[in-house]
Write an enzyme that holds these catalytic residues in place. Structure first.
Site, PDB file in Angstrom:
ATOM      1  N   GLY A 188     -38.339  60.623 -53.224  1.00 22.54           N
ATOM      2  CA  GLY A 188     -37.184  59.800 -52.920  1.00 22.54           C
ATOM      3  C   GLY A 188     -36.519  60.176 -51.604  1.00 22.54           C
ATOM      4  CB  VAL A 192     -43.416  66.702 -46.165  1.00 18.30           C
ATOM      5  CG1 VAL A 192     -43.763  67.935 -45.339  1.00 18.30           C
ATOM      6  CG2 VAL A 192     -41.995  66.806 -46.702  1.00 18.30           C
ATOM      7  CE  LYS A 205     -36.247  66.611 -46.222  1.00 22.49           C
ATOM      8  NZ  LYS A 205     -35.173  67.472 -46.768  1.00 22.49           N
ATOM      9  CG  ASP A 301     -30.990  70.456 -54.244  1.00 25.36           C
ATOM     10  OD1 ASP A 301     -30.906  70.474 -55.497  1.00 25.36           O
ATOM     11  OD2 ASP A 301     -31.719  69.676 -53.625  1.00 25.36           O
TER      12      ASP A 301
END
Length: 464
Positions: A188, A192, A205, A301
């Site tokens: 989502g 990469v 990325k 995260d």
């Protein structure tokens, strides 16, 4: 007629006995046979000479090049007429109309395929179209350069080009790598890509989109990462700012993410020694971000997908995606973003992101690493709740949730220490959670002191 194809009659009047009729005298022959035979003798003479001529041609006489004769002897042009392109052929020649005409070139009746007015009109249209195409191309090129410059400024180019340790890449430099055949990761967030830059493997990325808040904080993220230089944190090599959504260029980490190793297609055997090495390395990277940089850096995260492993299974923390949402001197954010399975419940409720939020997320990752079970936010499979309930009732019941692969080669003391550490990281009260420096120290101690047992010894200890 004799066997050699000649008539003996003609040899009598030949000046050369070796020829059949070379010296034939028609008058002498007429006198010998009478005038009534003159016409017959003439016909026989012509036939004999024709045979001799054909035989000479068949035996290899050179072909006449009529086209060359026309050029060398203009007087022969009426004999070999051609008002077009002359081409020699065996035994003759061919004459074709010139390009753009049609008809019979030998009679000079070639006519234009396209009348002059039509040709002028066609050339005019082609010329006008060419001018329009050139103007459009120049405009597109100008617009592209203008957009490139606008993107560069919008993405913080004037500031970032002054930052040390970060290379600003041109779009053309990365274009050969940004191809579908080079995709190594997709989700989502975007894609990469893997490729070579200056003979070094890199991972690029490319995000799908970015909201306005993230857009404003992108420069902050790059500045943060430029300051982070540690063996357990992925290295940001540079970025490309000449596109709408900036692209980041990282060092390439060959084994992929911890999530892939635990649950994906790259699933591999992980002895306890390797798991302790992964846990201690990831804790060291987080401790560095929290306490050993000039400014505290919060990740926000932490999850298996954001812990990458090199060829030696040494971990590297990646993806500072949440850090970009937090100003360097603030710890609050109105946007709670991250994976719900690993998110600190206090952060989820209040929007207050602290160092202890990363500690909680690390505790979930450590539990997933030890059990090899996916953390889930679903009602039926909540790994954290299941583990904490089992630990409250019976420590051994909690340890029984660990992956059997490590239970077969570990010892009770190490497992107890790991279970206690997980519980400490997952405490609901934020102030009771340990600092990452403490978590790192405890894991490093376990890593240094652990001595693997043989499988047979470990099996007997488990049974007892």
């Amino acid at each position: 007629m004799e066997g050699n194809g000649t008539f003996p009659f003609f040899s009598q009047f030949s000046s050369d006995p070796g020829s059949s009729a070379a010296g034939f005298n028609l008058s002498s022959a007429a006198g010998f046979y009478g005038c009534s035979s003159c016409s017959m003798l003439a016909m026989l003479f012509i036939q004999e000479n024709s045979r001799a001529g054909c035989a000479g041609t068949m035996e290899g006489e050179a072909d006449i090049d009529e086209c060359e004769l026309r050029d060398e002897q203009p007087a022969l042009r009426d004999q070999y007429r051609c008002y077009g392109i002359c081409k020699n052929t065996i035994g003759g020649y061919d004459c074709q109309c010139k390009f753009g005409t049609k008809g019979d070139a030998k009679t000079g009746t070639c006519t234009q395929l396209f009348p002059l007015p039509a040709m002028v009109a066609t050339l005019g249209i082609i010329g006008l179209t060419s001018i329009v195409v050139v103007v459009v191309l120049f405009k597109l090129l100008f617009d592209e350069r203008r957009k490139t410059k606008e993107f560069f400024i919008k993405n913080g180019g004037p500031v970032l080009e002054k930052v040390d340790n970060i290379k600003i890449f041109k779009k053309e430099e990365l274009k050969p790598i940004i191809q579908s055949c080079n995709v190594i990761g997709k989700g989502g967030f975007g894609e990469v890509y893997k490729g070579l830059i200056d003979d070094k493997l890199v991972a690029i990325k490319k995000s799908i989109n970015v909201d306005k808040l993230q857009e404003k904080q992108f420069t902050n993220e790059i500045i943060i990462q430029s300051k982070v230089i540690h063996k357990n944190i992925i290295k940001l090599i540079g970025c490309c700012l000449e596109v709408d959504v900036p692209m980041l260029v990282y060092e390439f980490v060959p084994r992929g993410s911890l999530h892939d190793i635990l649950h994906g297609n790259r699933k591999e055997s992980l002895p306890l020694q390797k798991r302790l090495n992964i846990a201690a390395g990831a804790a060291e990277g987080l401790a560095y971000m929290h306490s050993k940089t000039s400014t505290t850096i919060l990740h926000g995260d932490i999850k298996p997908g954001n812990i990458l492993l090199d060829e030696n299974f040494d971990p590297k923390i990646s993806d500072f995606g949440i850090s970009r949402l937090i100003a360097i001197d603030k710890t609050h954010t109105k946007c709670v973003i991250g994976d719900m399975c690993y998110m600190d419940p206090i952060y989820l409720q209040s929007g207050l992101l602290t160092k202890q939020s990363d500690v909680y997320s690390f505790g979930v990752v450590l539990l997933e690493l030890l059990t090899r079970q996916k953390a889930s936010s679903g009602e039926d499979t909540r790994l954290v709740t299941t583990f904490l309930d089992a630990y409250t009732e019976d420590h051994k019941g909690a340890i029984d949730l660990f992956d059997r692969e490590i239970l077969l080669e570990g010892d009770t003391e190490v497992f107890n220490n790991l279970a206690i550490l997980v519980v400490d990281c997952l405490k609901f009260e934020v102030e009771r959670r340990p600092e990452m420096t403490d978590v790192e120290e405890r894991l490093q101690t376990m890593k240094r002191s652990y001595v693997p047992k043989s499988i047979s010894d470990a099996s007997s200890s488990i049974d007892t």
